[in-house]
Design an enzyme around this catalytic site. Structure first.
Site, PDB file in Angstrom:
ATOM      1  N   SER B 152      18.139-109.792  23.924  1.00  0.00           N
ATOM      2  CA  SER B 152      18.570-109.624  25.252  1.00  0.00           C
ATOM      3  C   SER B 152      16.666-108.828  26.080  1.00  0.00           C
ATOM      4  O   SER B 152      15.583-109.760  25.651  1.00  0.00           O
ATOM      5  CB  SER B 152      19.085-108.860  25.713  1.00  0.00           C
ATOM      6  OG  SER B 152      19.593-109.009  26.877  1.00  0.00           O
ATOM      7  N   ARG B 222      28.763-104.509  36.914  1.00  0.00           N
ATOM      8  CA  ARG B 222      29.404-104.179  34.676  1.00  0.00           C
ATOM      9  C   ARG B 222      30.265-105.807  34.956  1.00  0.00           C
ATOM     10  O   ARG B 222      29.950-105.918  34.058  1.00  0.00           O
ATOM     11  CB  ARG B 222      29.569-103.115  34.893  1.00  0.00           C
ATOM     12  CG  ARG B 222      29.787-103.121  33.345  1.00  0.00           C
ATOM     13  CD  ARG B 222      28.461-102.580  32.491  1.00  0.00           C
ATOM     14  NE  ARG B 222      28.706-102.290  30.961  1.00  0.00           N
ATOM     15  CZ  ARG B 222      28.129-103.237  30.058  1.00  0.00           C
ATOM     16  NH1 ARG B 222      27.125-103.585  30.477  1.00  0.00           N
ATOM     17  NH2 ARG B 222      27.749-102.600  29.032  1.00  0.00           N
ATOM     18  N   ASP B 317      25.727-117.773  22.790  1.00  0.00           N
ATOM     19  CA  ASP B 317      25.665-117.479  23.866  1.00  0.00           C
ATOM     20  C   ASP B 317      24.762-118.219  25.507  1.00  0.00           C
ATOM     21  O   ASP B 317      23.710-119.062  25.339  1.00  0.00           O
ATOM     22  CB  ASP B 317      24.048-116.910  23.694  1.00  0.00           C
ATOM     23  CG  ASP B 317      23.139-115.590  23.974  1.00  0.00           C
ATOM     24  OD1 ASP B 317      23.981-115.813  26.248  1.00  0.00           O
ATOM     25  OD2 ASP B 317      22.341-115.116  24.108  1.00  0.00           O
ATOM     26  N   HIS B 350      26.584-113.760  24.345  1.00  0.00           N
ATOM     27  CA  HIS B 350      25.191-113.154  24.580  1.00  0.00           C
ATOM     28  C   HIS B 350      25.583-111.791  23.384  1.00  0.00           C
ATOM     29  O   HIS B 350      24.200-111.872  22.440  1.00  0.00           O
ATOM     30  CB  HIS B 350      24.940-112.808  26.168  1.00  0.00           C
ATOM     31  CG  HIS B 350      23.980-112.238  26.296  1.00  0.00           C
ATOM     32  ND1 HIS B 350      22.194-112.613  25.207  1.00  0.00           N
ATOM     33  CD2 HIS B 350      22.993-111.255  26.579  1.00  0.00           C
ATOM     34  CE1 HIS B 350      21.622-111.855  25.622  1.00  0.00           C
ATOM     35  NE2 HIS B 350      22.183-110.669  26.360  1.00  0.00           N
ATOM     36  N   ASP B 351      26.766-111.541  23.654  1.00  0.00           N
ATOM     37  CA  ASP B 351      27.235-110.247  23.132  1.00  0.00           C
ATOM     38  C   ASP B 351      26.817-110.382  21.717  1.00  0.00           C
ATOM     39  O   ASP B 351      26.733-108.954  20.962  1.00  0.00           O
ATOM     40  CB  ASP B 351      28.236-108.849  23.020  1.00  0.00           C
ATOM     41  CG  ASP B 351      28.311-108.383  24.041  1.00  0.00           C
ATOM     42  OD1 ASP B 351      27.696-108.030  25.257  1.00  0.00           O
ATOM     43  OD2 ASP B 351      29.604-108.107  24.872  1.00  0.00           O
TER      44      ASP B 351
END
Lengths: 204, 377
Positions: B152, B222, B317, B350-351
């Site tokens: 990222s 968040r 992602d 994405h994680d």
């Protein structure tokens, strides 16, 4: 194939030596369906090429990285749109042509991305293959090691068939080598050759 | 096979030469907190720098003696026998300048005023981070990294290394990253920033002196971010439409499991992360665009690079999609640089880059073994 010794590799895959013979030192090469990267590694060692492979299988991506060659994970069937025109001196398709679905457009894409194309494929016109069919069975051999129900080969062809494709689609064949095992065949190649390698460019 | 880097401890590097930011702002002195794993070899050729993403820090692997549960954020990847094998490599993790985990940042005391920097802390760019990281490398005597790696925003720093210091990095591992953010990415960041900026407890960034924290804004930022790090499928799999009490309440309390999860993540984050650091990190993401100085031509931007690259993306992602990675790969190809690219099949969005995944880790291991083969241990 895990051998890194060029001589051993050439013995195991006679088309490697034939392909390498056509590639000048330091050329840029794109190898489509590059498998575990053996050919690229061979060309890197013997021809100092700047090479990239294209592969779809996860296992082969890892194998290529272990072999120390560049590999781009991509599906050949979705074309080479990620690659710029004339980006490479040579685009190779080694023992993969017969397993592609969109074969004719792929040959055209090879000549968009590269100045010249090189393909190798098993010759379905080889007498042993013909004999198998005459006897009533699909051929199974060293070049065609699959059973009809598990083969990845969807577009098998003979030398004549491939040359017809080229003639009908403005592809100019520059050179051809026909082999059986590691011996070169000159007489009745479509009958006596088990494998062929072609070098071609766009017809003008 | 999978062993831990063991007990680790943070170290501090103090820099008293002024740091001039890309914006022109100046910091007279600053500190960077970092950790190292493994042993630097005699010719200092086995060092790997790990760059962190938005909410990351220097605690990358191992755990602390006084808190064994505090395991590094990339511990699955880094340690003895792991893909980034600390028996072979000397690995450095740091907290970036502007961070809130020990490096000088907005919550640090400004020696000139005796008060936290707050809103006066300069806006930091990826280029600035790379300069500050190079100073840490100088301090450790590392002239050239075997590799700089990150996911990222960390991947952006890894790429920037190859542009800012082409001779100082042999390999770049750019994971789940992009050559620049899309308008949609920037939009998400802006909503997150707005949540913080409009929180009445933000006080223009100087909330420290008011003894408050813009918790609501941080929590919302968040929560939003978290949604974009997961995939639709992963969320459906993990939470579906499950209700906490099993039945509808006809009110606005937390009912669905996903609501509960997001609020938990938001609260957890807001309890330790600095709001100004969050703003600064998202801005660094928005600004990163190496092609900008080259009429948006990424090929030209990468013309300076000399490193070999491994580029990885993840199928689900959507925040940093595989197409963005392919753009990077093409720019590298056009510059005839060595590059390998794999699109990893993963359900976790994405994680994914932080997760244990067999093929992903095999690719990393194979590539890092290749790097290890290039130096004598």
């Amino acid at each position: 194939m895990s051998s890194h010794d060029p001589a051993e590799l050439a013995a195991a895959r006679p088309d490697f030596a034939a392909i390498a013979a056509w590639i000048p030192q330091g050329a840029s090469v794109l190898d489509l369906g590059c498998g575990d990267g053996s050919l690229l590694r061979y060309l890197k060692n013997t021809r100092k090429v700047r090479g990239y492979g294209v592969e779809i299988s996860d296992a082969n991506i890892v194998a290529c990285i272990r072999n120390g060659v560049n590999v781009i994970q991509s599906n050949l069937e979705s074309g080479l749109s990620g690659f710029e025109s004339n980006a490479f001196d040579f685009v190779l398709l080694s023992q993969t042509l017969q397993a592609t679905r969109h074969t004719e457009p792929l040959v055209q894409e090879m000549l968009r991305v590269g100045r010249e194309g090189i393909v190798s494929f098993p010759n379905f016109g080889y007498w042993k293959a013909r004999l198998d069919v005459l006897r009533g069975n699909m051929p199974v051999s060293e070049e065609l090691p699959y059973q009809w129900y598990d083969t990845p080969n969807v577009h098998l062809c003979t030398l004549h068939d491939f040359e017809d494709l080229c003639n009908n689609h403005r592809v100019h064949i520059l050179e051809r080598r026909v082999m059986t095992g590691d011996g070169e065949i000159h007489l009745l190649p479509n009958l006596l050759g088990s494998m062929a390698v072609y070098r071609f460019k766009r017809a003008v | 096979m999978n062993t831990s880097a063991g007990i680790v401890s943070a170290q501090h590097a103090v820099f008293d030469t002024p740091f001039i930011f890309k914006s022109g702002a100046v910091l007279l002195c600053y500190e960077l907190v970092y950790e190292t794993y493994g042993v630097l070899n005699a010719d200092k050729s086995n060092a790997i720098l790990v760059c962190h993403a938005l909410s990351g820090h220097h605690h990358v692997a191992g755990y602390y003696a006084d808190n064994p549960n505090n395991v590094g954020w990339w511990d699955t990847m880094i340690g003895p026998g792991k893909p980034v094998d600390t028996n072979k490599f000397f690995v450095i993790g740091l907290n970036n300048l502007g961070g809130c985990h020990g490096s000088t940042g907005p919550s640090s005391i400004n020696p000139e005023t005796g008060k936290p920097y707050g809103a006066s802390f300069p806006v930091v760019t990826v280029e600035d981070w790379v300069v500050s990281q190079s100073r840490l490398a100088n301090l450790l005597g590392i002239r050239q990294f075997a590799a700089v790696m990150g996911g990222s925003l960390g991947g952006m720093q890894a790429m920037q290394w190859s542009l800012s210091y082409p001779e100082r990095v042999r390999h770049v591992l750019a994971i789940a990253t992009a050559p620049h953010l899309t308008a949609e990415n920037i939009a998400f960041n802006d909503v997150a920033r707005n949540a913080i900026l409009t929180d009445p407890d933000f006080h223009g960034g100087n909330f420290y002196e008011h003894g408050v924290v813009p918790t609501r804004g941080l929590r919302l930022a968040r929560m939003l971010g978290h949604i974009t790090y997961l995939s639709d499928d992963a969320m459906a799999d993990k939470f579906g439409r499950s209700l906490r009490s099993g039945k509808l309440g006809y009110n606005y309390d937390i009912e669905f499991e996903i609501e509960s999860y997001l609020r938990y993540q938001g609260d957890k984050f807001a309890a330790y992360f600095d709001a100004n650091t969050y703003l600064l990190m998202t801005k660094a993401l928005d600004y990163f665009d190496p092609a900008r100085d080259y009429n948006d031509n990424l090929d030209q931007a990468f013309a300076a690079a000399r490193a070999d690259f491994l580029v990885l993306s993840f199928t689900t992602d959507w925040r940093f999609s595989p197409e963005r990675s392919r753009t990077i790969v093409n720019a590298l190809l056009h510059n005839r640089l060595n590059v390998s690219y794999s699109e990893i099949s993963s359900a976790h969005g994405h994680d994914s880059f932080l997760m244990q995944h067999e093929h992903y880790h095999e690719v990393m291991r194979a590539y890092l073994n290749r790097i290890a083969g290039e130096f004598s241990s």
